[in-house]
Structures are given as C-alpha cells and as structure tokens.
Design a protein around this motif. Structure first.
Motif, PDB file in Angstrom:
ATOM      1  N   ILE A 142       0.870  -1.175   0.000  1.00 49.04           N
ATOM      2  CA  ILE A 142       0.000   0.000   0.000  1.00 49.04           C
ATOM      3  C   ILE A 142       0.904   1.221   0.000  1.00 49.04           C
ATOM      4  O   ILE A 142       1.679   1.437   0.926  1.00 49.04           O
ATOM      5  CB  ILE A 142      -0.938  -0.004   1.219  1.00 49.04           C
ATOM      6  N   THR A 143       0.851   1.979  -1.077  1.00 47.61           N
ATOM      7  CA  THR A 143       1.667   3.182  -1.194  1.00 47.61           C
ATOM      8  C   THR A 143       0.774   4.354  -1.582  1.00 47.61           C
ATOM      9  O   THR A 143      -0.323   4.170  -2.097  1.00 47.61           O
ATOM     10  CB  THR A 143       2.766   3.027  -2.257  1.00 47.61           C
ATOM     11  N   ASN A 144       1.276   5.534  -1.374  1.00 49.24           N
ATOM     12  CA  ASN A 144       0.548   6.743  -1.742  1.00 49.24           C
ATOM     13  C   ASN A 144       0.985   7.161  -3.145  1.00 49.24           C
ATOM     14  O   ASN A 144       2.132   7.549  -3.340  1.00 49.24           O
ATOM     15  CB  ASN A 144       0.829   7.854  -0.730  1.00 49.24           C
ATOM     16  N   MET A 145       0.093   7.076  -4.099  1.00 47.27           N
ATOM     17  CA  MET A 145       0.406   7.448  -5.474  1.00 47.27           C
ATOM     18  C   MET A 145      -0.197   8.790  -5.860  1.00 47.27           C
ATOM     19  O   MET A 145      -0.315   9.115  -7.035  1.00 47.27           O
ATOM     20  CB  MET A 145      -0.065   6.354  -6.425  1.00 47.27           C
ATOM     21  N   ASN A 146      -0.553   9.588  -4.878  1.00 44.20           N
ATOM     22  CA  ASN A 146      -1.152  10.895  -5.151  1.00 44.20           C
ATOM     23  C   ASN A 146      -0.120  11.945  -5.550  1.00 44.20           C
ATOM     24  O   ASN A 146      -0.462  12.932  -6.188  1.00 44.20           O
ATOM     25  CB  ASN A 146      -1.927  11.394  -3.930  1.00 44.20           C
ATOM     26  N   ASP A 147       1.126  11.758  -5.163  1.00 49.27           N
ATOM     27  CA  ASP A 147       2.184  12.716  -5.472  1.00 49.27           C
ATOM     28  C   ASP A 147       2.753  12.380  -6.855  1.00 49.27           C
ATOM     29  O   ASP A 147       3.742  11.669  -6.975  1.00 49.27           O
ATOM     30  CB  ASP A 147       3.264  12.644  -4.391  1.00 49.27           C
TER      31      ASP A 147
ATOM     32  N   SER B   8       4.958   8.217  -9.656  1.00 44.93           N
ATOM     33  CA  SER B   8       4.632   8.907  -8.412  1.00 44.93           C
ATOM     34  C   SER B   8       5.654   8.555  -7.342  1.00 44.93           C
ATOM     35  O   SER B   8       6.553   7.753  -7.578  1.00 44.93           O
ATOM     36  CB  SER B   8       3.223   8.505  -7.947  1.00 44.93           C
ATOM     37  N   SER B   9       5.483   9.147  -6.186  1.00 43.87           N
ATOM     38  CA  SER B   9       6.378   8.821  -5.081  1.00 43.87           C
ATOM     39  C   SER B   9       6.068   7.459  -4.480  1.00 43.87           C
ATOM     40  O   SER B   9       6.778   6.998  -3.600  1.00 43.87           O
ATOM     41  CB  SER B   9       6.290   9.908  -4.000  1.00 43.87           C
ATOM     42  N   GLY B  10       5.033   6.796  -4.997  1.00 45.98           N
ATOM     43  CA  GLY B  10       4.660   5.466  -4.501  1.00 45.98           C
ATOM     44  C   GLY B  10       4.670   4.394  -5.563  1.00 45.98           C
ATOM     45  O   GLY B  10       4.121   3.316  -5.358  1.00 45.98           O
TER      46      GLY B  10
ATOM     47  N   THR C  49      -1.889  -0.546 -11.042  1.00 43.20           N
ATOM     48  CA  THR C  49      -0.742  -0.039 -10.297  1.00 43.20           C
ATOM     49  C   THR C  49       0.428  -1.013 -10.400  1.00 43.20           C
ATOM     50  O   THR C  49       0.248  -2.219 -10.575  1.00 43.20           O
ATOM     51  CB  THR C  49      -1.082   0.177  -8.813  1.00 43.20           C
TER      52      THR C  49
ATOM     53  N   ASN D 280       4.205  -1.763  -8.372  1.00 37.54           N
ATOM     54  CA  ASN D 280       5.072  -1.454  -7.232  1.00 37.54           C
ATOM     55  C   ASN D 280       6.168  -2.510  -7.152  1.00 37.54           C
ATOM     56  O   ASN D 280       6.383  -3.251  -8.114  1.00 37.54           O
ATOM     57  CB  ASN D 280       4.251  -1.355  -5.937  1.00 37.54           C
TER      58      ASN D 280
ATOM     59  N   ASP E  55      10.059   5.552  -5.683  1.00 38.18           N
ATOM     60  CA  ASP E  55      10.081   7.019  -5.679  1.00 38.18           C
ATOM     61  C   ASP E  55      10.481   7.537  -7.059  1.00 38.18           C
ATOM     62  O   ASP E  55      11.610   7.942  -7.295  1.00 38.18           O
ATOM     63  CB  ASP E  55      11.040   7.513  -4.594  1.00 38.18           C
TER      64      ASP E  55
END
Length: 158
Positions: free
Chosen positions: A29-34, A49-51, A65, A67, A76
């Motif tokens: 689970i990563t944050n892909m909003n950035d 993204s940063s995720g 997604t 990862n 990153d």
C-alpha cells in the motif's frame, strides 16, 4: 506424554490458523497521489509517483498499479520517458531505472546510476540521457535492454 500431546495439538492449531490467514498474499500500500512524471504511450497514460507507477487506459477507463511486488526496484519515481522501441523508462530518486517492456509485460531494473538523484530522463533515436544532481549519464537503447555508455560531470560553463 500428555504434555507432548497437548503441545503437538496446540502447535497443529497454530499452524492451521497461520495457513488460513493467507500468509503469502502480500500486498503493498503506497501513496500514489504525489505525481512526479507522466508519459503517454501505446494509447495509455503512464504515471510515475512517489509510490510507484500506474497506468490508465482511457479507452475503457481502467487503471493498474505497479510497485515492488510487480518488479519495480524503486518506488520514488522522478522522471519517465519512452524509447524508440516503445519501452517505458521510469527513473527514481535513488538512481534506479525501471524499464517496462510492453511486449513481454515485464520489468527490468538498471542500477548503473544507483545512489545518483535522477532529476530527468530523455530519449532520442539511439540514446537515453539521464540528468542527475552530479552530471549526465548516457545509455544506449536496445530493443530489450539499456547499455550504460558514459557519465559526464564537471561541465565547464563560460
């Protein structure tokens, strides 16, 4: 004897309980909003993204997604480009280059510039140019791989 049977019974219950929990069903689970990079290729929008990386297909509004469980070494992402063969390159803050081959649907990882902070990546007809905080790296783009050629630094600016 009763202690041994009790121990074996409890051990068996514990193993069954752990097995039932899907111990090998890992999920990241990563944050892909950035969002840090966008590349349009093969009628799809690829986003770094940063995720990690995700792909959006406008034709059917689906997304997927990617990862480290899917083959990325670094999540990153700082820059993206496509080479002349249609491979997608996603560069990262720690110098790792993740290459996605759409024909084989697989990821390759290049660590020749590891520990360099990659700021940008550009492709021309035969080369991939990597801008870092210490200079410029050059890779030769082949149909299924990248070949590291050189690294330039200490530019004289007049």
């Amino acid at each position: 004897m009763l202690k041994k049977l009790s121990f074996l019974f409890l051990l068996n219950l514990t193993v069954q309980n752990i097995s039932a929990q899907g111990l090998h069903d890992w999920q990241v689970i990563t944050n892909m909003n950035d969002v840090t990079a966008v590349q349009y290729s093969h009628h799809e929008v690829w986003v770094g993204s940063s995720g990690g990386v995700y792909r959006f297909k406008p034709a059917d509004s689906t997304w997927q997604t990617y990862n480290n469980l899917d083959g990325l070494k670094s999540l990153d992402i700082t820059a993206a480009t496509a080479d002349r063969y249609g491979n997608l390159l996603f560069a990262s803050r720690d110098g790792v280059i993740n290459l996605y081959n759409p024909l084989t649907k697989s990821w390759l990882v290049y660590s020749a510039m590891e520990e360099q902070n990659i700021m940008d990546v550009e492709a021309d007809t035969s080369s991939i140019w990597i801008a870092t905080n210490e200079g410029v790296g050059v890779f030769e783009s082949a149909s299924t791989e990248l070949i590291f050629r050189d690294f330039y630094n200490n530019f004289t600016i007049k």
